[in-house]
Design an enzyme around this catalytic site. Sequence first.
Site, mmCIF file in Angstrom:
data_model
loop_
_atom_site.group_PDB
_atom_site.id
_atom_site.type_symbol
_atom_site.label_atom_id
_atom_site.label_comp_id
_atom_site.label_asym_id
_atom_site.label_seq_id
_atom_site.Cartn_x
_atom_site.Cartn_y
_atom_site.Cartn_z
ATOM 1 N N CYS A 293 -36.389 -31.601 33.947
ATOM 2 C CA CYS A 293 -35.586 -30.681 34.753
ATOM 3 C C CYS A 293 -34.339 -31.416 35.245
ATOM 4 C CB CYS A 293 -36.306 -30.096 35.962
ATOM 5 S SG CYS A 293 -37.699 -29.058 35.549
ATOM 6 N N ARG B 118 -32.614 -33.021 29.937
ATOM 7 C CA ARG B 118 -33.765 -33.185 30.823
ATOM 8 C C ARG B 118 -34.700 -31.978 30.806
ATOM 9 N NH1 ARG B 118 -33.255 -37.355 34.312
ATOM 10 N NH2 ARG B 118 -34.862 -36.423 35.603
ATOM 11 N N TRP C 122 -37.491 -27.453 32.584
ATOM 12 C CA TRP C 122 -38.564 -27.741 31.624
ATOM 13 C C TRP C 122 -39.821 -27.193 32.275
ATOM 14 C CZ3 TRP C 122 -43.167 -30.591 31.344
ATOM 15 C CH2 TRP C 122 -43.648 -30.816 30.050
ATOM 16 N N ASN D 22 -37.416 -30.252 40.974
ATOM 17 C CA ASN D 22 -37.909 -30.974 39.798
ATOM 18 C C ASN D 22 -39.193 -31.664 40.213
ATOM 19 O OD1 ASN D 22 -38.312 -32.650 37.587
ATOM 20 N ND2 ASN D 22 -36.702 -34.093 38.172
ATOM 21 N N GLY D 23 -40.260 -31.504 39.427
ATOM 22 C CA GLY D 23 -41.537 -32.131 39.785
ATOM 23 C C GLY D 23 -42.623 -31.084 39.903
ATOM 24 N N GLU E 139 -45.104 -45.236 16.039
ATOM 25 C CA GLU E 139 -43.806 -44.809 16.575
ATOM 26 C C GLU E 139 -43.071 -43.928 15.548
ATOM 27 O OE1 GLU E 139 -41.895 -44.185 18.807
ATOM 28 O OE2 GLU E 139 -39.860 -44.378 18.071
ATOM 29 N N LYS F 201 -41.446 -40.134 16.004
ATOM 30 C CA LYS F 201 -40.073 -39.729 15.667
ATOM 31 C C LYS F 201 -40.093 -38.502 14.758
ATOM 32 C CE LYS F 201 -38.262 -41.238 18.075
ATOM 33 N NZ LYS F 201 -38.697 -42.263 19.003
ATOM 34 N N GLU G 178 -41.500 -35.218 16.605
ATOM 35 C CA GLU G 178 -40.743 -34.577 17.676
ATOM 36 C C GLU G 178 -39.470 -33.893 17.211
ATOM 37 O OE1 GLU G 178 -39.627 -37.245 20.899
ATOM 38 O OE2 GLU G 178 -39.223 -38.847 19.492
ATOM 39 N N HIS H 173 -61.485 -45.357 6.434
ATOM 40 C CA HIS H 173 -62.624 -45.082 7.323
ATOM 41 C C HIS H 173 -62.610 -43.632 7.811
ATOM 42 C CE1 HIS H 173 -63.684 -49.287 7.263
ATOM 43 N NE2 HIS H 173 -62.421 -49.595 7.535
ATOM 44 N N LYS I 234 -36.197 -35.163 27.930
ATOM 45 C CA LYS I 234 -35.990 -36.597 28.138
ATOM 46 C C LYS I 234 -36.467 -36.916 29.550
ATOM 47 C CE LYS I 234 -33.664 -40.220 26.375
ATOM 48 N NZ LYS I 234 -34.198 -40.770 25.119
HETATM 49 C C1 F6R Z 1 -39.964 -40.373 22.127
HETATM 50 C C2 F6R Z 1 -39.622 -40.752 23.480
HETATM 51 C C3 F6R Z 1 -40.679 -40.741 24.508
HETATM 52 C C4 F6R Z 1 -40.391 -41.816 25.574
HETATM 53 C C5 F6R Z 1 -41.396 -41.701 26.725
HETATM 54 C C6 F6R Z 1 -41.150 -42.754 27.774
HETATM 55 O O1 F6R Z 1 -38.891 -40.502 21.259
HETATM 56 O O2 F6R Z 1 -38.485 -41.008 23.775
HETATM 57 O O3 F6R Z 1 -41.942 -40.901 23.964
HETATM 58 O O4 F6R Z 1 -40.471 -43.068 24.988
HETATM 59 O O5 F6R Z 1 -41.301 -40.438 27.310
HETATM 60 O O6 F6R Z 1 -39.872 -42.646 28.314
HETATM 61 P P1 F6R Z 1 -39.138 -43.862 29.008
HETATM 62 O O7 F6R Z 1 -38.845 -44.860 27.961
HETATM 63 O O8 F6R Z 1 -37.920 -43.264 29.612
HETATM 64 O O9 F6R Z 1 -40.099 -44.388 30.030
#
Ligand code: F6R
Length: 592
Positions: A2, A28, A76, A102-103, A470, A474, A477, A493, A587
Amino acid sequence: MCGIFAYLGPNEKAAEIVLKGLKKLEYRGYDSWGIAAQMEGGDFVIEKHVGKISEVINLEEKMTHSSHLAMGHSRWATHGGVTQYNAHPHTSEDQDVVVVHNGIFENYLELKEALIAKGHQFRSETDSEVFAHLIEEELEEGFETAFTRACKKVTGRFAILALHKGENKLIAARRGSPLIVGKADDGALFVASDVPAFLEYTKKIQYLDDNQMVTLTEGRAHFYDLETGSPIEKRLISIDWKEEEAEKGAYAHFMLKEIMEQKETLARAINADPELIQKATAMINKAYGTTLVGCGTAGKVAMVGEYLFANVAKKHVNVKFGSEFKSARHFLTDRSLIIAISQSGETADTLEALEIAKSKGAKIISIVNVETSTMARMSDLVIPLKAGPEKAVASTKATTSQLAILTLLAYAVAGRANEGKQLLIESEGKLNDLLNPRYEAHIEAVADQIKDAQDIMIIGRDMNFPIALESAIKLQEVSYIHAEGFAGGELKHGPIALISEGTPCIVIAPNDEYKAEILSNAMELKARGALLIGISPDNAEIFDIWIKVPSVGNASPILDLIPIQILAYKLAVARQTNPDMPRNLAKSVTVK
Ligand code: F6R
């Protein structure tokens, strides 16, 4: 999670300023958005819409009201579906109090029931709306008192802003979610969840810490302790963010821009202040147990860290995801060390882990991109990534910088700091092999070939096992293709049952001691019909597609990841999804 942004100042286009700033915070949260502006005479004009603020055409024309005080919110969704009613701002029963939040207010149901019993009617399904009603209940005591009493009644993590009809004043408070005050030379004041919202107006900021509130009146910001009401002196900090770093310029998307920026960002990480690396090394050597903590991508970086410390420094470190940290409280002491890894420095689960660690007296190092974030401010030592603002939801440049810092630390702990730095400098010198139009075109062709796949599997061994995990994040998402990463040896397995004719399987096969093993795991997949995509310094007969990467020893997790970041981006474009704002995500995850 948010985005919140407010303006109080001499410009009569407050609503338009808020609208423009809100667009910069859209990363956000982007389910819905809304703005409240206070008109001359004290009434509010409120606009609320479902969808992304950036997709609304001629938006500026919508917010032409003359107003000096306005606040907005990009949502969000947590409590309540994505509807116009649930979009912020929310108002009190009589509509005289307006809030954005936010929260999560964890006890909102109980508060809502009590308010309903008193005759309040609610318009939304959100937890946030209760706050406006709580203020309304206490307004006889004045706006400030009503606001602080409402804060004391709610539990959970929040950043909250409120306006009251007829008062040229904004009150804001935080407990767990970020809030920053900006001060411009013309007397304008801003409150935002993140700096880019007001970067074009000022670089002078003041941070709110937990359990603090601020009241903004014309040209003045007064800070108070939320519990005691005592005034707090705040330092005015000048930040060195560049406006253009927070814009995507000629690139179609932030994600591509941030992938391409890795040439500079990696160099900056490699050149991290040697004194900080030394101090961190001393803390690691002194600690009785080190635990690396992160969430999502940063959690996978932490896993790579475990391998790096083992392989390079022959040292055992623990790894915990922020959301799974609680059990660590049973073994943490005042001699323990926590290394938090984060881009935003505001991830709620990682912050909670740090709170637990602090309560045990443990020391904290953070490897973080936003230097002035909550996480950084909670830490005994901060190693900044210096990667510049990362705005695409999918982390790319911050990830490789985090990997570089962990590599520096592992070598420094092994007493081979110079060797580690040299390895990284050489690896960074090979980045042009990956970040060039020909390479990009090759990966685009691979994306075209596999864009209709149902599933993509990724395998790696040792340090590249977490890179496989990882890679899956990528791909999931931004392309929305089901992707899973595995340790090469684990497939047989169970998961190998998922492989059928043509399933794309990415094999991360650096020139390390596990090469023969990972290639034989790849063979097992090929025998079940997999389409093998090899990410490797050398081609192998079994690969159907080869994506070449330089051979860089212990820096291979960094360079192996880059073609996968590009592939994820190209798949998103080929599948016509928005890589910068993937569905259901945001984010900076500031809720638990
Ligand atoms: C995926 C991604 C998330 C962040 C996670 C932690 O591409 O960006 O999985 O890595 O939300 O966020 P930070 O690094 O801001 O603590």
